[in-house]
Every structure is written in structure tokens, then in C-alpha cells.
Design a protein around this motif. Structure first.
Motif, PDB file in Angstrom:
ATOM      1  N   ASP A  90     -20.256 -15.969 -46.362  1.00  0.00           N
ATOM      2  CA  ASP A  90     -21.673 -15.772 -46.017  1.00  0.00           C
ATOM      3  C   ASP A  90     -21.924 -14.629 -45.039  1.00  0.00           C
ATOM      4  N   ALA A  91     -20.866 -14.182 -44.332  1.00  0.00           N
ATOM      5  CA  ALA A  91     -21.040 -13.058 -43.405  1.00  0.00           C
ATOM      6  C   ALA A  91     -21.172 -11.755 -44.199  1.00  0.00           C
ATOM      7  N   PRO A  92     -21.776 -10.740 -43.595  1.00  0.00           N
ATOM      8  CA  PRO A  92     -21.894  -9.457 -44.290  1.00  0.00           C
ATOM      9  C   PRO A  92     -20.514  -8.865 -44.556  1.00  0.00           C
ATOM     10  N   HIS A  93     -20.388  -8.081 -45.613  1.00  0.00           N
ATOM     11  CA  HIS A  93     -19.098  -7.517 -45.987  1.00  0.00           C
ATOM     12  C   HIS A  93     -18.464  -6.688 -44.871  1.00  0.00           C
ATOM     13  N   HIS A  94     -17.160  -6.821 -44.777  1.00  0.00           N
ATOM     14  CA  HIS A  94     -16.416  -6.034 -43.799  1.00  0.00           C
ATOM     15  C   HIS A  94     -14.975  -5.911 -44.270  1.00  0.00           C
ATOM     16  N   ASP A  95     -14.222  -4.983 -43.670  1.00  0.00           N
ATOM     17  CA  ASP A  95     -12.826  -4.840 -44.006  1.00  0.00           C
ATOM     18  C   ASP A  95     -12.009  -5.168 -42.762  1.00  0.00           C
ATOM     19  N   HIS A  96     -10.693  -5.080 -42.866  1.00  0.00           N
ATOM     20  CA  HIS A  96      -9.844  -5.544 -41.772  1.00  0.00           C
ATOM     21  C   HIS A  96      -8.800  -4.554 -41.291  1.00  0.00           C
ATOM     22  N   MET A  97      -8.578  -4.596 -39.985  1.00  0.00           N
ATOM     23  CA  MET A  97      -7.498  -3.829 -39.368  1.00  0.00           C
ATOM     24  C   MET A  97      -6.545  -4.867 -38.805  1.00  0.00           C
ATOM     25  N   ILE A  98      -5.282  -4.779 -39.187  1.00  0.00           N
ATOM     26  CA  ILE A  98      -4.296  -5.765 -38.749  1.00  0.00           C
ATOM     27  C   ILE A  98      -3.316  -5.123 -37.771  1.00  0.00           C
ATOM     28  N   ASP A  99      -3.180  -5.722 -36.617  1.00  0.00           N
ATOM     29  CA  ASP A  99      -2.228  -5.243 -35.613  1.00  0.00           C
ATOM     30  C   ASP A  99      -0.824  -5.621 -36.071  1.00  0.00           C
ATOM     31  N   GLU A 107     -12.153  -7.019 -37.428  1.00  0.00           N
ATOM     32  CA  GLU A 107     -13.037  -6.712 -38.545  1.00  0.00           C
ATOM     33  C   GLU A 107     -13.811  -5.433 -38.269  1.00  0.00           C
ATOM     34  N   PHE A 108     -14.103  -4.699 -39.311  1.00  0.00           N
ATOM     35  CA  PHE A 108     -14.926  -3.511 -39.140  1.00  0.00           C
ATOM     36  C   PHE A 108     -15.694  -3.251 -40.427  1.00  0.00           C
ATOM     37  N   ARG A 109     -16.662  -2.390 -40.313  1.00  0.00           N
ATOM     38  CA  ARG A 109     -17.419  -2.026 -41.508  1.00  0.00           C
ATOM     39  C   ARG A 109     -17.839  -0.584 -41.410  1.00  0.00           C
ATOM     40  N   HIS A 131     -13.127  -4.786 -53.763  1.00  0.00           N
ATOM     41  CA  HIS A 131     -12.112  -3.878 -53.253  1.00  0.00           C
ATOM     42  C   HIS A 131     -11.393  -4.491 -52.074  1.00  0.00           C
ATOM     43  N   ARG A 132     -10.389  -3.772 -51.623  1.00  0.00           N
ATOM     44  CA  ARG A 132      -9.538  -4.259 -50.558  1.00  0.00           C
ATOM     45  C   ARG A 132      -9.186  -3.052 -49.711  1.00  0.00           C
ATOM     46  N   LEU A 133      -9.590  -3.086 -48.452  1.00  0.00           N
ATOM     47  CA  LEU A 133      -9.250  -1.999 -47.538  1.00  0.00           C
ATOM     48  C   LEU A 133      -8.663  -2.623 -46.292  1.00  0.00           C
ATOM     49  N   GLU A 134      -7.390  -2.379 -46.091  1.00  0.00           N
ATOM     50  CA  GLU A 134      -6.718  -2.946 -44.931  1.00  0.00           C
ATOM     51  C   GLU A 134      -6.010  -1.842 -44.164  1.00  0.00           C
ATOM     52  N   LEU A 135      -6.274  -1.774 -42.875  1.00  0.00           N
ATOM     53  CA  LEU A 135      -5.616  -0.793 -42.023  1.00  0.00           C
ATOM     54  C   LEU A 135      -4.587  -1.538 -41.190  1.00  0.00           C
ATOM     55  N   TYR A 136      -3.331  -1.141 -41.299  1.00  0.00           N
ATOM     56  CA  TYR A 136      -2.286  -1.775 -40.507  1.00  0.00           C
ATOM     57  C   TYR A 136      -1.966  -0.811 -39.383  1.00  0.00           C
ATOM     58  N   GLY A 137      -2.209  -1.234 -38.145  1.00  0.00           N
ATOM     59  CA  GLY A 137      -2.058  -0.294 -37.033  1.00  0.00           C
ATOM     60  C   GLY A 137      -1.447  -0.893 -35.789  1.00  0.00           C
ATOM     61  N   ARG A 138      -1.350  -0.029 -34.807  1.00  0.00           N
ATOM     62  CA  ARG A 138      -0.724  -0.408 -33.545  1.00  0.00           C
ATOM     63  C   ARG A 138      -1.651   0.049 -32.432  1.00  0.00           C
ATOM     64  N   LYS A 139      -1.723  -0.729 -31.374  1.00  0.00           N
ATOM     65  CA  LYS A 139      -2.617  -0.375 -30.273  1.00  0.00           C
ATOM     66  C   LYS A 139      -2.244   0.991 -29.717  1.00  0.00           C
ATOM     67  N   ARG A 140      -3.257   1.811 -29.544  1.00  0.00           N
ATOM     68  CA  ARG A 140      -3.053   3.175 -29.046  1.00  0.00           C
ATOM     69  C   ARG A 140      -2.643   3.152 -27.587  1.00  0.00           C
TER      70      ARG A 140
ATOM     71  N   ARG B 132      -3.941   0.246 -46.936  1.00  0.00           N
ATOM     72  CA  ARG B 132      -3.971  -0.220 -48.303  1.00  0.00           C
ATOM     73  C   ARG B 132      -5.423  -0.138 -48.742  1.00  0.00           C
ATOM     74  N   LEU B 133      -5.669   0.672 -49.746  1.00  0.00           N
ATOM     75  CA  LEU B 133      -7.023   0.771 -50.296  1.00  0.00           C
ATOM     76  C   LEU B 133      -6.929   0.583 -51.796  1.00  0.00           C
ATOM     77  N   GLU B 134      -7.485  -0.496 -52.282  1.00  0.00           N
ATOM     78  CA  GLU B 134      -7.438  -0.779 -53.705  1.00  0.00           C
ATOM     79  C   GLU B 134      -8.839  -1.067 -54.211  1.00  0.00           C
ATOM     80  N   LEU B 135      -9.231  -0.365 -55.248  1.00  0.00           N
ATOM     81  CA  LEU B 135     -10.537  -0.602 -55.862  1.00  0.00           C
ATOM     82  C   LEU B 135     -10.293  -1.341 -57.166  1.00  0.00           C
ATOM     83  N   TYR B 136     -10.885  -2.508 -57.302  1.00  0.00           N
ATOM     84  CA  TYR B 136     -10.752  -3.266 -58.542  1.00  0.00           C
ATOM     85  C   TYR B 136     -12.047  -3.081 -59.305  1.00  0.00           C
ATOM     86  N   GLY B 137     -11.954  -2.471 -60.471  1.00  0.00           N
ATOM     87  CA  GLY B 137     -13.194  -2.150 -61.173  1.00  0.00           C
ATOM     88  C   GLY B 137     -13.129  -2.329 -62.663  1.00  0.00           C
TER      89      GLY B 137
END
Ligand SMILES: [Mn+2]
Ligand SMILES: [Mn+2]
Ligand SMILES: [Zn+2]
Ligand SMILES: [Zn+2]
Lengths: 143, 143
Positions: A90-99, A107-109, A131-140, B132-137
Motif C-alpha cells: 500500500d505504500a508508494p513505490h520505492h526501490d532499495h539500497m542494501i548495506d 528505501e528511496f525513490r 522492475h527491480r532496482l537494488e543498490l548494494y553499497g557501503r557507508k561512505r 541490480r537493475l532488471e526490467l520485467y516487461g
DNA sequence: AATGCAATTGCAAATCGTTTGCAATAACTG
DNA sequence: CAGTTATTGCAAACGATTTGCAATTGCATT
């Protein structure tokens, strides 16, 4: 009689509209999903549900998650490595950054990225279903 | 004696530099990866390898894929649903659009999106390790 | 409130993709 | 060529998820 009630009702009507019965285990699981701010996996949902109603089984958690997903009531994320994680739809769409160090999920959009994705899909002759957008990162360190 | 040879040599030196032995099964698997234009999964690689050298086992395929991945020689993609798929890491970075009807995979690259991702990560106080960026279409009917 | 039937449950066993222990074998070193 | 050690195939183990089944429950009907 509070906001909690409203969320639960919503979920229950989703199930009801899909012709599913409102059972005790499902009520408990829905309660947990409605109040959850995080991205729990099936086992974690099972633990939380089980604490409230000892009769809830892991199978039922899986079955309920599948049903809710088919109804479009929840999103299922398969982040790198671990088991599937869930969150309300139910929340607005967003993608994820994983530490990558802590596993923390942020979460970000980005309106721009969302737009660009559509553009790319169109150029390729497709329209995006999801779609699927995931950023895998490390704290700067260096600020 | 052709371009094929060059690719194989490259892979082999990657292994050698990592202190790994060049064995017959590995040679066969590397051959297949070097000439592959697609994104085969472990079982498919096993089938192709097995056709050339009947002694290659599925375990060895998995182990080799893991070794190559650790060396950074290949990328491992876990697209929605199916098993992990692999591809050489020597090509320039790109992301994927998956046809939900046919399973077909189309590669694309958006400089803009790559840049925006970096920007977002920075704003969140992270630097990207990988993404990871994947577009399912679905193929667009209306042109 | 009692009835009947289909949906749902818990449990255990099955499944899928992948990893691992082990004894046999093959690569590299000198 | 011999000795050491990595690598192999096989089968068994694995983690996450799904499924068959007989017992239970929700719910529409009386
Ligand atoms: Mn989220
Ligand atoms: Mn690719
Ligand atoms: Zn998005
Ligand atoms: Zn990219």
C-alpha cells in the motif's frame, strides 16, 4: 478502534474480495504485516505471529504470503543471498539500497530513474510489468 | 589459433593468477563460457560441457562457477523465479530486460541511470559496491 | 443454534537449486 | 618420474519453499 483496525480491515477486505476466508492465523499474520515497518522474511513473520497465536505454522505463513502476493496486497523481494522478504504494497513505490556490511535496508525513490526505465523499455519495444532496482553499497567513509 | 584461443587464454590466466590449476573440466567449461552469447544456468552449462567431455559433473560446474565468480571473471544473475544465470564479466556493464512471456533477455545500458544511481547512493551516505537493475516487461502491442 | 461442505490448517515429506564430505584421481613441483 | 596437494565425481546434506493428506475450521444454510 484505532488506526490499526483500519489497516487490518483493509487487508481483510482484500482477502474477502478474492473469495478467501478470514481465519485466525491469517488475521494474526495480517496484523503483523499491517504494523510492520521493516522487511521481514517468512521465518521472522512466523516468529512474530507465533508469539501471538502459538498455533500458527510456518506453512501457513508461506501460504498466506503467497495468497497476499497473488492478491497484490504485498511485495516479495528476493535480495541477494537471503530468503524472500515482504512488505505491504500500500505504500508508494520505492526501490532499495542494501548495506552490504550490516544488511540494513534503506528505501528511496527516484522519479527520474523511474521515467528513464519507461523510456528504455519503450525504445526496446516493451512496456514494463514490474522492475527491480537494488543498490548494494557501503557507508561512505570520506565525507 | 583463432580469437577463441585468446578468450580461453584470458580465462586461464585469471585462474592461474588466482593460484588455481587448469584442469580438463575447467578448460571445457571456460571454452563454453568464452563462446557463449547468452545467459546459461548451471544445468545448461553442464549439458554443453558434458557434450564435449562426458566426465564433467554438475558439481564441478557449480564449483567452477563459484571460483570464476570469486575471481571476478563472471557475473551471476538471479533473475526472478529461475536458477542463477551466468555471463562473462569482460563485456562492458549493462543491465537486463526480461520478457515475462518468453523469458527472452535483452541487454541495455543507460549512462543516465548509472549516474543517477551513484547520485542517489551519495545522498544516502553510501557508495555503490554493485547493483541490480532488471526490467520485467512485455512486448508492446500498440506501436 | 445445528448442519453440511468446501476452504484451510498443521504436519511431515517432497521439491528445487546449490553446496559439501569424502575417497579416488589428476596437476603441478622439483 | 615421484610426491604433494588441488580437484574431481558421487552421494548425501542443505536452506528455502511447496505440497499431499487427513483433521479442523469458516461460513452459508437451514
Ligand atoms: Mn521497501
Ligand atoms: Mn548480460
Ligand atoms: Zn523503482
Ligand atoms: Zn547498471
Amino acid at each position: 478502534m484505532s488506526e490499526q483496525d483500519t489497516s487490518d480491515r483493509d487487508y481483510e477486505s482484500v482477502l474477502r474480495d478474492a473469495g478467501m476466508r478470514i481465519t485466525k492465523p491469517r488475521k494474526t499474520i495480517l496484523e503483523i504485516l499491517a504494523e510492520g515497518e521493516d522487511h521481514p522474511d517468512a521465518l521472522e513473520i512466523f516468529r512474530r505471529a507465533n508469539a501471538r497465536d502459538a498455533s500458527v505454522s510456518l506453512s501457513t505463513v508461506y501460504r498466506t504470503m503467497k495468497a497476499l502476493h497473488d492478491c497484490g496486497a504485498i511485495h516479495r523481494h528476493a535480495f541477494e543471498g537471503g530468503p524472500a522478504r515482504f512488505e505491504q504494497a500500500d505504500a508508494p513505490h520505492h526501490d532499495h539500497m542494501i548495506d552490504v556490511d550490516t544488511g540494513e535496508i534503506v528505501e528511496f525513490r527516484s522519479e527520474k530513474i523511474e521515467r528513464l526505465q519507461e523510456e528504455i523499455a519503450r525504445e526496446l519495444g516493451y512496456h514494463i510489468v514490474y522492475h527491480r532496482l537494488e543498490l548494494y553499497g557501503r557507508k561512505r567513509k570520506t565525507r
